[in-house]
Every structure is written in C-alpha cells, then in structure tokens.
Design a protein around this motif. Sequence first.
Motif, PDB file in Angstrom:
ATOM      1  N   VAL A  34      49.726  37.572  60.940  1.00  0.00           N
ATOM      2  CA  VAL A  34      48.935  37.210  61.510  1.00  0.00           C
ATOM      3  C   VAL A  34      47.500  36.368  61.084  1.00  0.00           C
ATOM      4  O   VAL A  34      47.284  37.100  59.762  1.00  0.00           O
ATOM      5  CB  VAL A  34      48.464  38.191  62.554  1.00  0.00           C
ATOM      6  CG1 VAL A  34      47.408  39.152  61.837  1.00  0.00           C
ATOM      7  CG2 VAL A  34      47.534  37.743  63.824  1.00  0.00           C
ATOM      8  N   ARG A  35      47.196  35.287  61.413  1.00  0.00           N
ATOM      9  CA  ARG A  35      46.027  34.929  60.888  1.00  0.00           C
ATOM     10  C   ARG A  35      44.516  35.111  61.790  1.00  0.00           C
ATOM     11  O   ARG A  35      44.744  35.081  62.790  1.00  0.00           O
ATOM     12  CB  ARG A  35      46.330  33.113  60.454  1.00  0.00           C
ATOM     13  CG  ARG A  35      47.478  33.319  59.497  1.00  0.00           C
ATOM     14  CD  ARG A  35      47.564  31.675  59.135  1.00  0.00           C
ATOM     15  NE  ARG A  35      47.910  30.793  60.570  1.00  0.00           N
ATOM     16  CZ  ARG A  35      49.115  30.772  60.922  1.00  0.00           C
ATOM     17  NH1 ARG A  35      50.133  31.207  60.294  1.00  0.00           N
ATOM     18  NH2 ARG A  35      49.407  29.954  62.217  1.00  0.00           N
ATOM     19  N   PHE A  36      43.455  34.873  60.857  1.00  0.00           N
ATOM     20  CA  PHE A  36      42.313  34.876  61.664  1.00  0.00           C
ATOM     21  C   PHE A  36      41.513  33.865  61.288  1.00  0.00           C
ATOM     22  O   PHE A  36      41.329  33.263  60.154  1.00  0.00           O
ATOM     23  CB  PHE A  36      41.570  36.322  61.104  1.00  0.00           C
ATOM     24  CG  PHE A  36      42.078  37.517  61.914  1.00  0.00           C
ATOM     25  CD1 PHE A  36      41.575  37.837  63.087  1.00  0.00           C
ATOM     26  CD2 PHE A  36      42.957  38.299  61.547  1.00  0.00           C
ATOM     27  CE1 PHE A  36      42.102  38.788  63.695  1.00  0.00           C
ATOM     28  CE2 PHE A  36      43.468  39.557  62.126  1.00  0.00           C
ATOM     29  CZ  PHE A  36      43.087  39.838  63.405  1.00  0.00           C
ATOM     30  N   GLU A  37      40.686  33.488  62.568  1.00  0.00           N
ATOM     31  CA  GLU A  37      39.238  32.575  62.416  1.00  0.00           C
ATOM     32  C   GLU A  37      38.137  33.244  62.688  1.00  0.00           C
ATOM     33  O   GLU A  37      37.942  33.376  63.764  1.00  0.00           O
ATOM     34  CB  GLU A  37      39.716  31.056  63.126  1.00  0.00           C
ATOM     35  CG  GLU A  37      40.714  30.204  62.580  1.00  0.00           C
ATOM     36  CD  GLU A  37      40.308  29.488  61.522  1.00  0.00           C
ATOM     37  OE1 GLU A  37      38.919  29.484  61.093  1.00  0.00           O
ATOM     38  OE2 GLU A  37      40.828  29.018  60.574  1.00  0.00           O
ATOM     39  N   VAL A  38      37.625  33.707  61.519  1.00  0.00           N
ATOM     40  CA  VAL A  38      36.364  34.654  62.090  1.00  0.00           C
ATOM     41  C   VAL A  38      35.006  33.859  61.883  1.00  0.00           C
ATOM     42  O   VAL A  38      34.848  32.910  61.045  1.00  0.00           O
ATOM     43  CB  VAL A  38      36.245  35.586  60.716  1.00  0.00           C
ATOM     44  CG1 VAL A  38      34.967  36.598  61.113  1.00  0.00           C
ATOM     45  CG2 VAL A  38      37.602  36.832  60.756  1.00  0.00           C
ATOM     46  N   ARG A  39      34.303  34.071  63.015  1.00  0.00           N
ATOM     47  CA  ARG A  39      33.071  33.494  63.237  1.00  0.00           C
ATOM     48  C   ARG A  39      31.909  34.433  63.310  1.00  0.00           C
ATOM     49  O   ARG A  39      31.976  35.510  64.203  1.00  0.00           O
ATOM     50  CB  ARG A  39      32.930  32.377  64.488  1.00  0.00           C
ATOM     51  CG  ARG A  39      33.881  31.416  64.126  1.00  0.00           C
ATOM     52  CD  ARG A  39      33.444  30.270  63.292  1.00  0.00           C
ATOM     53  NE  ARG A  39      34.364  29.247  63.328  1.00  0.00           N
ATOM     54  CZ  ARG A  39      35.599  29.080  62.566  1.00  0.00           C
ATOM     55  NH1 ARG A  39      35.946  30.356  61.806  1.00  0.00           N
ATOM     56  NH2 ARG A  39      36.322  28.270  62.678  1.00  0.00           N
ATOM     57  N   ASN A  40      31.043  34.716  62.456  1.00  0.00           N
ATOM     58  CA  ASN A  40      29.826  35.595  62.450  1.00  0.00           C
ATOM     59  C   ASN A  40      28.848  35.225  63.403  1.00  0.00           C
ATOM     60  O   ASN A  40      28.536  34.097  63.167  1.00  0.00           O
ATOM     61  CB  ASN A  40      29.615  36.129  61.138  1.00  0.00           C
ATOM     62  CG  ASN A  40      30.718  36.712  60.505  1.00  0.00           C
ATOM     63  OD1 ASN A  40      31.035  36.313  59.246  1.00  0.00           O
ATOM     64  ND2 ASN A  40      31.236  37.915  60.937  1.00  0.00           N
ATOM     65  N   ALA A  41      28.128  36.134  64.046  1.00  0.00           N
ATOM     66  CA  ALA A  41      27.083  35.659  64.793  1.00  0.00           C
ATOM     67  C   ALA A  41      26.467  36.869  65.123  1.00  0.00           C
ATOM     68  O   ALA A  41      26.853  38.027  65.134  1.00  0.00           O
ATOM     69  CB  ALA A  41      27.494  34.996  66.292  1.00  0.00           C
ATOM     70  N   PRO A  42      25.135  37.069  65.560  1.00  0.00           N
ATOM     71  CA  PRO A  42      24.538  38.114  65.967  1.00  0.00           C
ATOM     72  C   PRO A  42      24.865  38.661  67.408  1.00  0.00           C
ATOM     73  O   PRO A  42      25.188  37.916  68.233  1.00  0.00           O
ATOM     74  CB  PRO A  42      22.785  37.655  66.279  1.00  0.00           C
ATOM     75  CG  PRO A  42      22.814  36.429  65.288  1.00  0.00           C
ATOM     76  CD  PRO A  42      23.986  35.716  65.248  1.00  0.00           C
ATOM     77  N   VAL A  43      25.012  39.794  67.349  1.00  0.00           N
ATOM     78  CA  VAL A  43      25.501  40.400  68.539  1.00  0.00           C
ATOM     79  C   VAL A  43      24.446  41.137  69.557  1.00  0.00           C
ATOM     80  O   VAL A  43      24.941  41.697  70.374  1.00  0.00           O
ATOM     81  CB  VAL A  43      26.709  41.355  68.340  1.00  0.00           C
ATOM     82  CG1 VAL A  43      27.909  40.484  67.880  1.00  0.00           C
ATOM     83  CG2 VAL A  43      26.192  42.454  67.706  1.00  0.00           C
ATOM     84  N   GLN A  44      23.095  41.046  69.224  1.00  0.00           N
ATOM     85  CA  GLN A  44      22.167  41.274  70.080  1.00  0.00           C
ATOM     86  C   GLN A  44      20.888  40.663  69.709  1.00  0.00           C
ATOM     87  O   GLN A  44      20.966  39.984  68.763  1.00  0.00           O
ATOM     88  CB  GLN A  44      21.749  42.991  69.798  1.00  0.00           C
ATOM     89  CG  GLN A  44      21.442  43.339  68.540  1.00  0.00           C
ATOM     90  CD  GLN A  44      21.142  44.782  68.421  1.00  0.00           C
ATOM     91  OE1 GLN A  44      22.129  45.443  68.485  1.00  0.00           O
ATOM     92  NE2 GLN A  44      19.935  45.286  68.080  1.00  0.00           N
ATOM     93  N   GLY A  45      19.665  40.525  70.597  1.00  0.00           N
ATOM     94  CA  GLY A  45      18.870  39.830  70.135  1.00  0.00           C
ATOM     95  C   GLY A  45      18.747  38.294  70.887  1.00  0.00           C
ATOM     96  O   GLY A  45      20.019  37.918  71.350  1.00  0.00           O
ATOM     97  N   PRO A  46      17.594  37.785  70.646  1.00  0.00           N
ATOM     98  CA  PRO A  46      17.609  36.459  71.401  1.00  0.00           C
ATOM     99  C   PRO A  46      18.533  35.411  70.939  1.00  0.00           C
ATOM    100  O   PRO A  46      18.684  34.513  71.635  1.00  0.00           O
ATOM    101  CB  PRO A  46      16.037  36.125  71.074  1.00  0.00           C
ATOM    102  CG  PRO A  46      15.683  36.850  70.016  1.00  0.00           C
ATOM    103  CD  PRO A  46      16.447  38.078  70.065  1.00  0.00           C
ATOM    104  N   SER A  47      18.702  35.283  69.774  1.00  0.00           N
ATOM    105  CA  SER A  47      19.630  34.200  69.239  1.00  0.00           C
ATOM    106  C   SER A  47      21.311  34.566  69.238  1.00  0.00           C
ATOM    107  O   SER A  47      21.707  33.548  68.715  1.00  0.00           O
ATOM    108  CB  SER A  47      19.281  34.235  67.654  1.00  0.00           C
ATOM    109  OG  SER A  47      19.654  35.311  66.957  1.00  0.00           O
ATOM    110  N   ALA A  48      21.511  35.646  70.060  1.00  0.00           N
ATOM    111  CA  ALA A  48      22.815  35.938  69.904  1.00  0.00           C
ATOM    112  C   ALA A  48      23.719  35.069  70.906  1.00  0.00           C
ATOM    113  O   ALA A  48      24.794  34.583  70.456  1.00  0.00           O
ATOM    114  CB  ALA A  48      23.122  37.366  70.591  1.00  0.00           C
ATOM    115  N   VAL A  49      22.995  34.744  72.138  1.00  0.00           N
ATOM    116  CA  VAL A  49      24.063  33.920  72.895  1.00  0.00           C
ATOM    117  C   VAL A  49      24.186  32.593  72.518  1.00  0.00           C
ATOM    118  O   VAL A  49      25.427  31.843  72.661  1.00  0.00           O
ATOM    119  CB  VAL A  49      23.234  33.837  74.546  1.00  0.00           C
ATOM    120  CG1 VAL A  49      23.772  33.106  75.478  1.00  0.00           C
ATOM    121  CG2 VAL A  49      23.177  35.444  74.910  1.00  0.00           C
TER     122      VAL A  49
END
Length: 414
Positions: free
Chosen positions: A168-183
């Motif tokens: 299996v292969r992954f395409e990982v995207r990191n992002a804040p998961v809380q706070g105002p910039s998460a969404v």
Amino acid sequence: MSNTPESAWPVRTINTKIAEWLHKLGQVWVEGQLTQINRRPGTRTAFLTLRDPAADISIQVTCSPDLLTRAQVPLTEGARVVMLGRPVFYTGRGTVSLRVTEIRPVGIGELLARIERLRQLLAAEGLFDTARKRPLPFLPGTIGLITGRASAAERDIVSVARSRWPAVRFEVRNAPVQGPSAVPQILGHLAQLDADPHVDVIILARGGGSVEDLLPFSDEALCRAVAKATTAVVSAIGHEPDSPLLDLVADLRAATPTDAAKRVVPDVIAELSQIRELRSRSAGALRNWVTTQVRGLDSLRGRPVLANPFRIVDDRVDEIERATRDIRRDVARCVGSEEQRVDHLAARLATLGPAQTLARGYAVVQRVPGAASSSDEQPHVVNSVHDMPIGSQLRVRVADGATRAAVMGVEKKN
C-alpha cells in the motif's frame, strides 16, 4: 456636489463619504474566531484578526488593551467570540476595521448548541443519508492521509496499514488539526487529494481531544467539502464521548486511527488464508461433483439396455416372426374365402345369365333397320308384336348363333 469627468472627486472626498456612510451603520454584534492577537506593552490600542469560521474571510479589529484584560476568560488564538463594535474607515490609509467595545467568549454550551443546529440543518439536506455514502475500495492502491505533522495518528495508520498490506502507498498531507488555520489547510489538502486519480480513499485523522480542539471537524465548510468529494472519505478522529459532524458526513467513521487503517486496508495474511481455504473447498467440491457424475455414468452403463443394446431387438424377433406368420395365415384365409365367394357368384351369374337361357331353347329377337330406315337407327330388342310390323327385318339370336328373318304376319295373344 456634482460628480462628472470634469469635476471628479478627489480621494479625500470619496474616503470621507465612505467613512460617513460606515459611521451610519452604527454598532453591530459580530461572531467569529480569533486568529491573531497583537497587544504591545505601552500602547493604547490592541490589534486582533477575527475570522469567519465557515469561510476564508477575516476583518481587522481594534480595541483597548484593558478590554482584553477584563475578559471573562483568557482570550487566545482560536477562541470563538462575539464582539460589539462599530465599523471605522480610516481616511488616511483607506482601510476598514472594527472598533469594539465589548467582547464575549462563546462558551462550550453555546458551541455545542450551534453544532447541534448545524447537525439538524445538514441532516435535513440529506448529507448524513446512508444512500449517498460511497463504498470503500477492497484493496486501495494509494491512500490519502490528512493529519497533523509527525503525529501519533500518522505513525499508527502507516505502520498498521503496511503491516497488513506492504504494497500500500500513502499520499500524506500535514495540516493543523486544531485552531483557526486548521479548516483552510484541511480543505486545500482535501481538494488536492480528491482531484488525484491515483488516490482511492482519503483518511482524516487526529488523536482525539477536547470539544474545543475538535471544533474544526464540525465546521460547516469542511462537512460540505467532504460531502461533495468524489473519493471515499474516512473520519478517524480518535474519540468516543463527543462526535464531530465529520463522523456523520464521512463515508466511514473509525473509532481510532488504528481502526481506520484496519478497516481501509485488508490483512494480507487473513486474505491469503481465506484464499487457500476457498481453493481447498472449491477443489473438494469439484472432486465430489466429479465422483458423483462418474457414479451416475457407471449406473447408466450398468443398465441392461446400455450393456446389450441389441437385446431389446433379439427379444422381439420371435414375437415379430409369430406375428408375421399370423398375418400371412390370416391373409391366405381371407384370400381363399374371397376366391370361393367369387366362384360362387360366378356360378350364379352363369346360371342366371342370357347364355344359359338361350341354351334352354330361348331366343333373343332384335329388330334391325331396313334399307329404307335411317342409318342412325340401331338394332333393339323387341318386347311386343307392336314392335314388329309386317315386313320388319329381325335378327333372331339363339344359343349357337343368329339368323335374320322378316315378319310375314302377326299373331296377337287373345
């Protein structure tokens, strides 16, 4: 003051008019999320940025530093607040800001109530319906993963998935998961992975948290984006007591990131074991079927009609010969009987025929046409003296021949 190309307004005039118009708006209550707080020591103005939680729109806010100090609870970036202020247009810079005189933080109870109202709205629109949820692929080639940078959720999902299916292969995207910039960042990564044709399923993962920490996953914009996605989306927020709206909109809800990896990626060992079991069962079923068919063929071949196909003919030979003899005998008997009958009828016919009558002394008298009669007149048998006038030509037939005569006289019966 007229406004024409010849008498255009200067910048100061238009800025003044805009400022006057905004001033007429008066005070307004505004709700949003704090994304920036700039409070410099020794200054008489604090600068804040208030962002709309459902859209990428923000406004600059100014207030007295004492207002922040007197807040009911400490104000931090990411906090949801309600402000009372007046729009202000700075004519010198041509910018708009909101000068606030009151700030009220939105409590947990109010946040939960708003989430509940949003849940009812999305449910009424059918975004939670089971019929619209997309099925997960049996064996995804590439998995899109949106999670925090260097998070335990990412490590758990990747390690568990690859232990179950190494290819299996992954395409990982990191992002804040809380706070105002998460969404905003999550929305960008979601659109990017959804547009990638190689990504078969997308996992949104986070390792649990408080109600405030999980607010981005109940954001209306994020819920609608997940509902619009053409790729199946799995929610793996890692929580149990509170359920963000993402769980209801996603195509599959996993209890934890580890559970998401197990439900998205099949276990190669279990699948291979099941394949071996199915092959064994299929081979056994095929062998049993072949054995049953062989026994059926042996049973058919053992039947007398197939063991000796000519026996049925041999058994009927004597019967056919006997029937043939009977038919011939009956035909001969019928022919003999008919021959006797024909002989009997011939004898009767001969006895009753004119030849026997003539032989007994009788004669047949016919009148024949004379020379003066018509050529079309034919000889005919006479039955009365009236048919034989004097002078008539007669033909008298007896047993051994015939003679001609002429009528000389007539004697009538008294």
